[in-house]
Scaffold this motif. Sequence first.
Motif, short mmCIF file in Angstrom:
data_model
loop_
_atom_site.label_atom_id
_atom_site.label_comp_id
_atom_site.label_asym_id
_atom_site.label_seq_id
_atom_site.Cartn_x
_atom_site.Cartn_y
_atom_site.Cartn_z
N SER A 17 -58.02 -63.78 1.66
CA SER A 17 -58.20 -62.81 0.39
C SER A 17 -57.50 -61.48 1.54
O SER A 17 -57.76 -60.72 2.55
CB SER A 17 -59.65 -62.83 0.59
N LEU A 18 -56.97 -61.09 1.03
CA LEU A 18 -56.39 -59.35 0.78
C LEU A 18 -57.44 -59.04 0.58
O LEU A 18 -58.26 -58.07 -0.73
CB LEU A 18 -55.38 -59.22 0.05
N ARG A 19 -58.10 -57.22 1.22
CA ARG A 19 -58.80 -55.90 1.62
C ARG A 19 -57.92 -55.04 1.37
O ARG A 19 -57.08 -54.82 2.12
CB ARG A 19 -60.22 -56.46 2.34
N ILE A 20 -58.08 -53.67 0.33
CA ILE A 20 -57.59 -52.47 -0.05
C ILE A 20 -58.36 -51.21 0.75
O ILE A 20 -59.74 -51.40 0.32
CB ILE A 20 -56.70 -51.77 -0.70
N THR A 21 -58.19 -50.76 2.06
CA THR A 21 -59.05 -49.57 1.85
C THR A 21 -58.45 -48.28 2.49
O THR A 21 -57.32 -47.89 2.54
CB THR A 21 -59.98 -49.68 3.65
N ILE A 22 -59.20 -46.82 2.00
CA ILE A 22 -58.76 -45.70 2.13
C ILE A 22 -59.63 -44.71 3.35
O ILE A 22 -60.08 -44.79 2.74
CB ILE A 22 -58.28 -45.24 0.39
N ASP A 23 -58.42 -44.46 3.68
CA ASP A 23 -59.16 -43.04 5.02
C ASP A 23 -59.16 -42.28 4.55
O ASP A 23 -57.92 -41.69 4.14
CB ASP A 23 -59.00 -43.48 6.85
N HIS A 24 -59.87 -41.66 3.48
CA HIS A 24 -60.04 -40.36 2.91
C HIS A 24 -60.27 -39.82 3.92
O HIS A 24 -59.80 -38.35 3.54
CB HIS A 24 -60.78 -40.04 2.07
N ASP A 25 -60.41 -39.64 5.20
CA ASP A 25 -60.43 -38.81 6.07
C ASP A 25 -58.36 -38.57 6.63
O ASP A 25 -58.27 -37.70 6.13
CB ASP A 25 -61.29 -38.76 7.62
N ARG A 26 -57.96 -39.09 6.20
CA ARG A 26 -56.84 -39.18 6.36
C ARG A 26 -55.71 -38.56 5.50
O ARG A 26 -54.12 -37.80 5.03
CB ARG A 26 -55.65 -40.15 7.55
N CYS A 27 -56.07 -38.84 4.49
CA CYS A 27 -55.35 -38.56 2.85
C CYS A 27 -55.29 -36.84 2.11
O CYS A 27 -56.14 -36.65 3.09
CB CYS A 27 -55.79 -39.66 1.77
N THR A 28 -54.31 -36.81 2.40
CA THR A 28 -54.18 -35.50 1.87
C THR A 28 -53.81 -35.09 0.40
O THR A 28 -52.96 -34.26 -0.32
CB THR A 28 -53.07 -34.45 3.11
N GLY A 29 -53.66 -36.83 -0.34
CA GLY A 29 -53.24 -36.82 -1.66
C GLY A 29 -52.18 -36.67 -2.19
O GLY A 29 -51.36 -36.10 -3.00
N HIS A 30 -50.76 -37.28 -1.99
CA HIS A 30 -49.43 -37.68 -1.88
C HIS A 30 -49.36 -38.46 -3.39
O HIS A 30 -48.41 -37.57 -3.69
CB HIS A 30 -48.63 -37.81 -0.51
#
Length: 70
Positions: free
Chosen positions: A2-15
């Motif tokens: 099974s695949l899981r997606i995560t977002i590191d919101h501390d790294r994200c700058t919103g491109h």
Amino acid sequence: MSLRITIDHDRCTGHGRCYMLAPELFDADDEGRPFLLDADPGDHPAEARSAAENCPEGAITVSESVRSGS
């Protein structure tokens, strides 16, 4: 598997590449920051991987986990 997606919101700058490349998996809030519509990409594993590979900050992770059988 099974695949899981995560977002590191501390790294994200919103491109926004993630929600442009995989709108079935990601959307944007009012400030342009992404959020997951579903952490399990289901029928869209290629789109999930493309979003992760094209994130300039490397803020998206697609990981595999073993499903436990019943």
